[in-house]
Design a protein around this motif. Structure first.
Motif, mmCIF file in Angstrom:
data_model
loop_
_atom_site.group_PDB
_atom_site.id
_atom_site.type_symbol
_atom_site.label_atom_id
_atom_site.label_comp_id
_atom_site.label_asym_id
_atom_site.label_seq_id
_atom_site.Cartn_x
_atom_site.Cartn_y
_atom_site.Cartn_z
ATOM 1 N N TYR A 1 0.842 -1.194 0.000
ATOM 2 C CA TYR A 1 0.000 0.000 0.000
ATOM 3 C C TYR A 1 0.888 1.259 0.000
ATOM 4 O O TYR A 1 0.924 2.009 0.992
ATOM 5 N N PRO A 2 1.587 1.515 -1.096
ATOM 6 C CA PRO A 2 2.554 2.622 -1.123
ATOM 7 C C PRO A 2 1.922 4.002 -0.964
ATOM 8 O O PRO A 2 2.609 4.947 -0.581
ATOM 9 N N ASP A 3 0.626 4.132 -1.231
ATOM 10 C CA ASP A 3 -0.024 5.437 -1.110
ATOM 11 C C ASP A 3 -0.271 5.841 0.339
ATOM 12 O O ASP A 3 -0.689 6.977 0.610
ATOM 13 N N LEU A 4 -0.025 4.930 1.287
ATOM 14 C CA LEU A 4 -0.237 5.262 2.695
ATOM 15 C C LEU A 4 0.627 6.445 3.121
ATOM 16 O O LEU A 4 0.170 7.386 3.743
ATOM 17 N N ARG A 5 1.901 6.358 2.819
ATOM 18 C CA ARG A 5 2.893 7.382 3.198
ATOM 19 C C ARG A 5 2.891 7.620 4.707
ATOM 20 O O ARG A 5 3.768 7.175 5.399
ATOM 21 N N ILE A 6 1.921 8.366 5.222
ATOM 22 C CA ILE A 6 1.791 8.564 6.662
ATOM 23 C C ILE A 6 0.749 7.583 7.192
ATOM 24 O O ILE A 6 -0.397 7.602 6.763
ATOM 25 N N SER A 51 -8.833 2.586 5.384
ATOM 26 C CA SER A 51 -9.304 2.887 4.035
ATOM 27 C C SER A 51 -8.541 2.086 2.988
ATOM 28 O O SER A 51 -9.120 1.640 1.986
ATOM 29 N N ALA A 52 -7.244 1.876 3.221
ATOM 30 C CA ALA A 52 -6.426 1.145 2.251
ATOM 31 C C ALA A 52 -6.780 -0.337 2.203
ATOM 32 O O ALA A 52 -6.911 -0.912 1.127
ATOM 33 N N VAL A 53 -6.936 -0.956 3.383
ATOM 34 C CA VAL A 53 -7.141 -2.411 3.408
ATOM 35 C C VAL A 53 -8.608 -2.796 3.326
ATOM 36 O O VAL A 53 -8.941 -3.908 2.932
#
Length: 230
Positions: A152-157, A165-167
């Motif tokens: 999930y590289p868009d997580l960043r922070i 939201s990502a998972v």
């Protein structure tokens, strides 16, 4: 709650609700009582909830804030499946519109254990007491945090809402205090917990059985949720 006093000799203190368990802690009776009640699930103005199961099959449990990779702590534990359990404390009242909830304690405990008999500060090979810093605390097997970060590289922070939201894009849990986050191939999982109420520097404690095996790690997030008149 002022936390663990440092700089003095540690003391063995009997668990307030279970005479078979002793705590090796700094001489702070107030803290000892609170962590004993948290461990027993009897802390005032709080509830216990399970955040999920993680696999630690290599015997290396990593506790970290993913936003602070240099501060990660790896504890050598008995290999197996670990349940992450939260104590969720509340402050204020809905009647006065100041009700708030915080995770006051979190621990990862091996599911197939023979009972915890000792709770003591987690230390490194030099005897230095260890802790984790940050606003989010994750429990995972070794290498899992890096794998999920890559998935999930868009997580960043990392925050609980962003990770949720990502998972689980379909989820609608704005008040969630924890997230169970699997790798995209489903082979590994971490549990992320919203840490305390802003202190950002939390001590770790080793949970050991009667044979001296480390079967869990507890984090104290220093949330004092007792009524103001106590």
């Amino acid at each position: 709650m002022d936390g663990v006093e440092r700089g003095e000799n540690a003391t063995l203190v009997q668990h307030p609700l279970n005479h078979q368990i002793q705590f090796k802690v700094r001489p702070d009776p107030d803290w000892t009582q609170r962590i004993g009640e948290a461990w027993a699930g009897a802390l005032v103005n709080s509830r216990r909830e399970s955040a999920g199961i993680i696999a630690v099959m290599e015997g290396r449990l990593v506790i970290a804030d993913p936003n602070n990779s240099e501060g990660a702590i790896t504890a050598e534990v008995v290999a197996g499946e670990y349940e992450v359990v939260l104590t969720v404390a509340h402050l204020g009242s809905e009647a006065t519109y100041d009700y708030e909830e915080y995770v006051s304690h979190a621990f990862a405990l091996r599911r197939d254990n023979e009972g915890v008999t000792t709770i003591e500060p987690l230390t490194d090979e030099h005897g230095t007491e260890l802790g984790v810093e940050g606003t989010i605390t994750t429990f995972a097997g070794e290498g899992v945090i890096a794998r999920i970060a890559a998935d999930y590289p868009d997580l960043r922070i990392w925050t609980i809402p962003r990770l949720l939201s990502a998972v689980s894009p379909e989820a609608n849990l704005p008040d969630s205090k924890s997230v169970r986050a699997p790798t995209k191939d489903g082979s590994s999982v971490l549990i992320a917990v919203e840490a305390g109420s802003g202190r950002q520097d939390y001590p770790l404690f080793r949970l050991a059985d009667a044979k001296g095996n480390t079967v869990g790690v507890l984090v104290d997030f220093f949330v004092d949720n007792r009524p103001y008149d106590e």
